[in-house]
Design a protein around this motif. Structure first.
Motif, mmCIF file in Angstrom:
data_model
loop_
_atom_site.group_PDB
_atom_site.id
_atom_site.type_symbol
_atom_site.label_atom_id
_atom_site.label_comp_id
_atom_site.label_asym_id
_atom_site.label_seq_id
_atom_site.Cartn_x
_atom_site.Cartn_y
_atom_site.Cartn_z
ATOM 1 N N UNK A 1 48.782 44.861 3.889
ATOM 2 C CA UNK A 1 48.701 45.789 2.913
ATOM 3 C C UNK A 1 49.947 46.559 2.637
ATOM 4 N N UNK A 2 50.750 45.646 2.115
ATOM 5 C CA UNK A 2 51.976 46.012 1.540
ATOM 6 C C UNK A 2 53.200 46.032 2.462
ATOM 7 N N UNK A 3 52.844 45.751 3.787
ATOM 8 C CA UNK A 3 54.189 45.240 4.797
ATOM 9 C C UNK A 3 54.554 43.989 4.235
ATOM 10 N N UNK A 4 55.860 43.607 4.613
ATOM 11 C CA UNK A 4 56.282 42.512 4.575
ATOM 12 C C UNK A 4 55.601 41.332 5.246
ATOM 13 N N UNK A 5 55.332 40.086 4.297
ATOM 14 C CA UNK A 5 54.071 39.187 4.688
ATOM 15 C C UNK A 5 54.207 38.766 6.114
ATOM 16 N N UNK A 6 53.078 38.727 6.548
ATOM 17 C CA UNK A 6 53.287 37.965 8.001
ATOM 18 C C UNK A 6 53.564 39.011 9.092
ATOM 19 N N UNK A 7 53.847 40.413 8.876
ATOM 20 C CA UNK A 7 54.457 41.342 9.944
ATOM 21 C C UNK A 7 53.426 42.096 10.692
ATOM 22 N N UNK A 8 52.252 42.198 9.778
ATOM 23 C CA UNK A 8 51.239 43.013 10.239
ATOM 24 C C UNK A 8 49.899 42.464 10.710
ATOM 25 N N UNK A 9 49.235 41.951 9.651
ATOM 26 C CA UNK A 9 47.939 41.560 9.798
ATOM 27 C C UNK A 9 47.828 40.347 10.842
ATOM 28 N N UNK A 10 48.735 39.471 10.406
ATOM 29 C CA UNK A 10 48.590 38.277 11.400
ATOM 30 C C UNK A 10 48.934 38.437 12.918
ATOM 31 N N UNK A 11 49.936 39.514 13.089
ATOM 32 C CA UNK A 11 50.176 39.488 14.807
ATOM 33 C C UNK A 11 48.962 40.491 15.221
ATOM 34 N N UNK A 12 48.419 41.465 14.340
ATOM 35 C CA UNK A 12 47.298 41.974 14.801
ATOM 36 C C UNK A 12 46.006 40.980 15.156
ATOM 37 N N UNK A 13 45.931 40.002 14.355
ATOM 38 C CA UNK A 13 44.703 38.915 14.346
ATOM 39 C C UNK A 13 45.079 38.126 15.632
ATOM 40 N N UNK A 14 46.328 37.782 15.850
ATOM 41 C CA UNK A 14 46.737 36.964 16.920
ATOM 42 C C UNK A 14 46.295 37.727 18.256
ATOM 43 N N UNK A 15 46.672 39.018 18.319
ATOM 44 C CA UNK A 15 46.372 39.849 19.475
ATOM 45 C C UNK A 15 44.787 39.657 19.774
ATOM 46 N N UNK A 16 43.836 40.080 18.843
ATOM 47 C CA UNK A 16 42.644 39.839 19.131
ATOM 48 C C UNK A 16 42.262 38.450 19.634
ATOM 49 N N UNK A 17 42.729 37.526 19.036
ATOM 50 C CA UNK A 17 42.626 35.953 19.350
ATOM 51 C C UNK A 17 43.029 35.685 20.615
ATOM 52 N N UNK A 18 44.108 36.241 20.990
ATOM 53 C CA UNK A 18 44.733 36.092 22.310
ATOM 54 C C UNK A 18 43.960 36.708 23.520
ATOM 55 N N UNK A 19 43.430 37.691 23.178
ATOM 56 C CA UNK A 19 42.425 38.383 23.846
ATOM 57 C C UNK A 19 41.218 37.865 24.199
ATOM 58 N N UNK A 20 40.899 37.132 23.262
ATOM 59 C CA UNK A 20 39.366 36.309 23.003
ATOM 60 C C UNK A 20 38.393 37.516 22.723
ATOM 61 N N UNK A 21 38.885 38.339 21.825
ATOM 62 C CA UNK A 21 37.979 39.436 21.459
ATOM 63 C C UNK A 21 37.202 38.840 20.198
ATOM 64 N N UNK A 22 35.789 38.982 20.174
ATOM 65 C CA UNK A 22 35.168 38.627 19.014
ATOM 66 C C UNK A 22 34.167 39.587 18.386
ATOM 67 N N UNK A 23 33.774 39.504 17.130
ATOM 68 C CA UNK A 23 32.722 40.533 16.573
ATOM 69 C C UNK A 23 33.347 42.019 16.597
ATOM 70 N N UNK A 24 34.855 41.941 16.158
ATOM 71 C CA UNK A 24 35.520 42.851 16.324
ATOM 72 C C UNK A 24 36.539 43.115 15.087
ATOM 73 N N UNK A 25 36.776 44.507 14.720
ATOM 74 C CA UNK A 25 37.765 44.812 13.737
ATOM 75 C C UNK A 25 38.823 45.744 14.029
ATOM 76 N N UNK A 26 40.094 45.506 13.680
ATOM 77 C CA UNK A 26 40.854 46.531 14.035
ATOM 78 C C UNK A 26 41.657 46.968 12.743
ATOM 79 N N UNK A 27 42.015 48.224 12.555
ATOM 80 C CA UNK A 27 42.650 48.781 11.408
ATOM 81 C C UNK A 27 44.027 49.599 12.126
#
Length: 208
Positions: free
Chosen positions: A71-97
Motif C-alpha cells: 500500500x505505497x510503502x517501498x516494495x517488499x517492506x510491509x506486506x511481505x514481512x506481515x505475510x512471513x510472520x503469519x506463515x512463520x507462526x503457522x496461522x491460517x484462515x487469518x487476515x492482518x491489516x
C-alpha cells in the motif's frame, strides 16, 4: 491435508509506536478470501487519513491462498514481512491489516520490515491463537434402548459427540482422528453387542 493448523481466537487490534509512527495491527479470522478482502476494506474505511493500510492474509489449512500489499510503502517492506510472520507462526484462515500513521521520522527499509512484521507478531501474542485439528465425521445409528448408555460411554471415553438426533432410531455424530476410526469400530461393536451401525462421513477441522 494438514493434520492441524492455528487460527485467530478472535478479532482484535494491537497498537505499537516506533519513532513517532503509530502502527495499528488489526487481525481477524477469515474463512474465505472474500471475507479477508471485506475486512481490509472495512479497516481502510475506518482509517481514511492513515499514511498506509498494508495487509496480508492466508486462507486454507495448507495456506493455498496467500496475498500481501505494501500500500505505497517501498516494495517488499510491509506486506511481505506481515505475510512471513503469519506463515512463520503457522496461522491460517487469518487476515492482518497494519495501519500506519507517519510520525515524521523515516525508518528505512530494514526498519519498516521489522516494524510491520513485528506489529503482526505482537498483535498475534495479544489476540491469541487456537489450534484446529482435522477429524473424520462418523455417524452412529442405534436403537433408543442403547442410545443413552452409548452417548454416556462416548463422552466418558473423551470422544467428541457433535450431534444427537432422535427419530425412529437415534443418530449420534462423532468426530474422530483418522487414525482412531478402526479402533473405534471395534469398540463400538463391543459396547453395543454389534447393534450399532457406523457410517463414515467427510473430513473437517475443529478446535483441539
Amino acid at each position: 491435508m494438514q493434520e492441524q493448523y492455528l487460527t485467530l481466537a478472535r478479532e482484535g487490534v494491537h497498537e505499537t509506536e516506533i519513532n513517532r509512527s503509530r502502527f495499528l495491527c488489526a487481525l481477524a479470522p477469515a474463512a474465505t478470501e472474500q471475507e479477508a478482502q471485506d475486512f481490509v476494506a472495512r479497516i481502510r474505511k475506518e482509517h481514511p487519513t492513515a499514511s498506509h493500510n498494508c495487509f496480508a492474509y492466508v486462507i486454507g489449512a495448507d495456506a493455498s491462498v496467500q496475498r500481501a500489499s505494501d500500500d505505497g510503502e517501498p516494495g517488499g517492506t510491509a506486506g511481505v514481512p506481515m505475510l512471513q510472520m503469519l506463515m512463520r507462526r503457522e496461522v491460517r484462515y487469518a487476515v492482518a491489516v497494519v495501519t500506519r500513521y507517519y510520525g515524521g521520522v523515516k525508518l528505512g527499509a530494514g526498519g519498516l520490515i521489522r516494524a510491520y512484521g513485528g506489529a503482526v507478531g505482537e498483535a498475534l501474542d495479544a489476540v491469541g491463537t487456537v489450534t484446529r485439528r482435522r477429524f473424520r465425521l462418523v455417524t452412529v445409528t442405534v436403537d433408543h434402548q442403547r442410545a443413552g448408555k452409548l452417548e454416556n460411554d462416548l463422552r466418558a471415553t473423551g470422544r467428541a459427540v457433535r450431534d444427537v438426533r432422535y427419530a425412529e432410531t437415534v443418530t449420534i455424530e462423532v468426530g474422530l482422528p483418522d487414525a482412531d476410526v478402526e479402533s473405534f469400530r471395534g469398540w463400538l461393536a463391543d459396547t453395543t453387542a454389534g447393534a450399532a451401525v457406523l457410517e463414515l462421513g467427510g473430513e473437517a477441522y475443529s478446535d483441539a
